[in-house]
Design an enzyme around this catalytic site. Structure first.
Site, mmCIF file in Angstrom:
data_model
loop_
_atom_site.group_PDB
_atom_site.id
_atom_site.type_symbol
_atom_site.label_atom_id
_atom_site.label_comp_id
_atom_site.label_asym_id
_atom_site.label_seq_id
_atom_site.Cartn_x
_atom_site.Cartn_y
_atom_site.Cartn_z
ATOM 1 N N GLU A 84 98.942 -41.589 -25.681
ATOM 2 C CA GLU A 84 98.273 -40.387 -26.191
ATOM 3 C C GLU A 84 96.954 -40.044 -25.498
ATOM 4 O OE1 GLU A 84 101.467 -41.264 -28.710
ATOM 5 O OE2 GLU A 84 99.809 -42.604 -28.152
ATOM 6 N N GLU A 128 113.549 -40.554 -34.321
ATOM 7 C CA GLU A 128 113.535 -41.213 -33.019
ATOM 8 C C GLU A 128 114.732 -40.815 -32.169
ATOM 9 O OE1 GLU A 128 111.111 -42.777 -31.856
ATOM 10 O OE2 GLU A 128 109.923 -43.389 -33.586
ATOM 11 N N ASP A 144 101.286 -36.286 -37.116
ATOM 12 C CA ASP A 144 100.833 -35.701 -35.856
ATOM 13 C C ASP A 144 101.811 -34.762 -35.169
ATOM 14 O OD1 ASP A 144 102.504 -37.813 -35.403
ATOM 15 O OD2 ASP A 144 101.232 -38.846 -33.975
#
Length: 664
Positions: free
Chosen positions: A367, A112, A253
């Site tokens: 997304e 992150e 992903d």
């Protein structure tokens, strides 16, 4: 089974959406509404939550989540410029330089911190010229925001000091990796660094960052199963797969995303080859009726017949690779779920056609909107604008509060949660705005700002911002032209230094052929004849094979990091992020008017940089005294085994990023 009902809904959605054509006036009206949404959320954060990481929109206060760096402000900085607000961009960029401090005793997510903090600062640095900020000579190869990004990234390097090169999931920004840190992390937490770290290396001339990211990527590549798949969680010390579910969603992903984007950004065929091999296996084993399921990585048998909201990046990624037919069909499946609930639930059972228990929420993820932006760019089909309008309506009607926008705890009854993640401002609103602004400069248009390109580099010798921006997985745009510009400068200086040193040492061998060690200050990246024998310090014979640290080489992973993340680095007693008295003496250089020593920040050096030092390859560089390992636990929360210590694993690719050349 709800399949017949879903099929009916799906057909109706398409027939309804494709019949509407949006006029320029309607698109402009949508952009105005999106700007209003941004400023309601942004001002609510400033008024109620700054300097905390995130806004809590139900109680109108703030909380630290991923580190304690005023995360929402860093994440939203480039969105300000995307919306055309140069004045606020300048103010916030200066504020961050004065208030953000990375020398704090805080556990931070390596993943992150990289995508949100390092990525956000790099993007802001590269957009500073367009924002009319005062630039240092030589920008974009130097600048205060670049030094901040480098400082933050250096705090992450101890995580990569493992036998495999794959990083731990958490690091303490002051102490490094805890001796008790778990070695288990998710796949995306290993493979989502090449964009930010390579950008840092190319802009600063320090190969350490890119080498670390490449070594991790290559180590992960070697762990794939016999049928070509990777699992969800891996032990970074033993290389054993702890969770063996293979798919394209949470925990995996952005690994696939960064292989494709890294290939484009760096013109790297090795990364593209890796992705194409994975894609072949994914199409063979996980794709069913244009859905992508989860399967056992060794056998290919279905383990979870669910759609995860984080998978919605995939149609956009496929469209950028030219797989439009497949991308359109998969997007239509995902869009039908949005229309069913007014958002995408975290998990959706494909056989049952409904949400999965305890996974019914929608935390304002971007997304599907991101994929709509790419597909609209690729096809011009106004179906994707209709999705954008649906998303705008849903977010306004369901999630708006007096103090911002709240995550949806349960899409079945629209119950809200007291959290507004920073990616709502960094990604969701940015992609929504760009969907309705096809002439934006990030798409290569010239409608925003003063022209579609700008000068940069020494003497204005580089053309920047002409298009082809590549978004990292937090939607922070990176300009490939800047990497080329600064990489060329570093190469020229290294060659000049070699010539001068050769003249000062009569009788010595030509500077690229010396057998007694690497040419002083030499970095192998830009040499057309290949790296010299006895490569720079990372390629010495006792480390990885010579020729290692080139970008795109296939002969082995880059050696372990150099030691510039040493714990004795930044001066002790650094102020917390909000101190008004400014940085203490000896502070990291980002606020100094004269800039750091050429190409080098002072961290970790005991006597200051070696005389005349500006590159990272001098033979007198300190030996690799690695700092302790690193790992992070977000606050007091325990990370479940099958969830990554990171939140958004979404993939995003450059706008129609056909940047490969025949001579790559």
């Amino acid at each position: 089974m709800r399949a017949p009902a879903l099929l009916t809904l799906f057909v109706w959605v398409l027939s309804d959406a494709t019949t509407r054509h949006f006029s320029e006036e309607e698109m402009a009206a949508a952009r105005w509404r999106i700007k209003s949404m941004f400023y309601h959320a942004y001002n609510s954060y400033l008024d109620n939550a700054f300097p905390y990481d995130e806004l809590r929109p139900l109680t109108c206060d703030g909380q630290d989540t991923w580190g304690s760096f005023s995360l929402t402000l860093i994440d939203a900085l480039d969105t300000l410029l995307v919306l055309g607000n140069q004045t606020e961009f300048q103010r916030v960029a200066s504020l961050l330089q004065d208030t953000v401090d990375f020398d704090i005793d805080v556990n931070a997510s390596v993943f992150e911190t990289n995508i949100r903090v390092v990525g956000g600062l790099l993007s802001a640095h590269l957009l500073a010229g367009r924002a009319k900020m005062e630039l240092e000579p030589g920008w974009p190869c130097s600048g205060p925001l670049l030094r901040m990004a480098e400082e933050a990234a250096r705090k992450l390097l101890p995580a990569f000091q493992t036998p495999t090169g794959m990083p731990y999931g958490t690091v303490n920004l002051l102490r490094g990796v805890s001796p008790t840190e778990t070695p288990v992390t998710c796949t995306a937490g290993v493979g989502t660094f090449i964009l930010e770290f390579a950008t840092l290396s190319r802009l600063t001339g320090d190969e350490e960052f890119e080498d670390a990211a490449r070594r991790a990527l290559r180590a992960l590549w070697r762990t794939r199963s016999n049928i070509g798949l990777v699992g969800n969680h891996i032990d970074v010390l033993s290389k054993k797969w702890v969770a063996q579910d293979a798919g394209i969603g949470a925990g995996v992903d952005s690994y696939f995303e960064y292989l494709v984007k890294g290939a484009i950004l760096l013109q790297d065929e090795e990364l593209l080859h890796m992705f194409l091999e994975y894609d072949r296996a994914l199409q063979n084993y996980t794709r069913f009726d244009d859905w992508y399921l989860w399967v056992q990585m060794h056998k290919g048998t279905v383990s979870m017949p669910v759609f995860q909201s984080l998978e919605a990046f995939w149609p956009g990624l496929q469209s950028l690779l030219g797989n439009l037919d497949s991308a359109v069909r998969t997007f239509q499946n995902y869009y039908s779920v949005w229309r069913q609930f007014g958002g995408l639930p975290e998990f959706y059972s494909i056989p049952q056609g409904y949400t999965v228990d305890k996974r019914e929420g929608y935390p304002l993820r971007p997304e599907l909107i991101e994929s709509a932006m790419y597909l609209f760019r690729a096809t011009g089909d106004h179906t994707y604008l209709q999705l954008g309008l649906d998303a705008l309506e849903s977010i306004e009607k369901i999630t708006k509060t007096a103090c911002g926008y709240a995550s949806v705890k349960d899409l079945r009854d629209h119950q809200l949660d007291n959290r507004m993640e920073s990616f709502f401002l960094a990604e969701t609103i940015k992609y929504l705005y760009l969907l309705f602004d096809p002439a934006h400069f990030l798409h290569g248009g010239g409608a925003e700002g003063d022209g579609s390109w700008e000068e940069g580099g020494e003497g204005g010798g580089c053309v920047l911002g002409a298009g082809g921006f590549i978004f990292n997985t937090e939607a922070h745009p990176l300009d490939p032209a800047a990497l080329h510009c600064c990489g060329r400068r570093v190469q020229d200086r290294q060659e000049l230094r070699d010539v001068l040193l050769g003249l000062m040492q009569p009788g010595s061998q030509p500077e690229r052929g010396q057998t007694e060690g690497p040419p002083p200050g030499q970095s192998e990246r830009g040499q057309t004849e290949g790296p010299p024998p006895g490569q720079s310090e990372r390629g010495q014979t006792e480390g990885p094979p010579p020729g290692q640290s080139e970008r795109g080489q296939t002969e082995g992973p880059p050696p372990g990091q150099s030691e510039r993340g040493q714990t004795e680095g930044p001066p002790p007693g650094q102020s917390e992020r909000g101190q008004t008295e400014g940085p203490p003496p000896g502070q990291s250089e980002r606020g100094q008017t004269e800039g750091p020593p050429p190409g080098q920040s002072e961290r970790g050096q005991t006597e200051g940089p070696p005389p005349g030092q500006s590159e990272r390859g001098q033979t007198e560089v300190p030996p690799p005294g690695q700092s302790e390992s690193i790992v992070l636990k977000p606050g007091e929360r325990k990370t479940p085994l099958l969830s990554c210590p990171v939140q958004p694993f979404s993939a995003r690719l450059a706008v129609l990023g056909q940047v490969f050349s025949d001579d790559t």
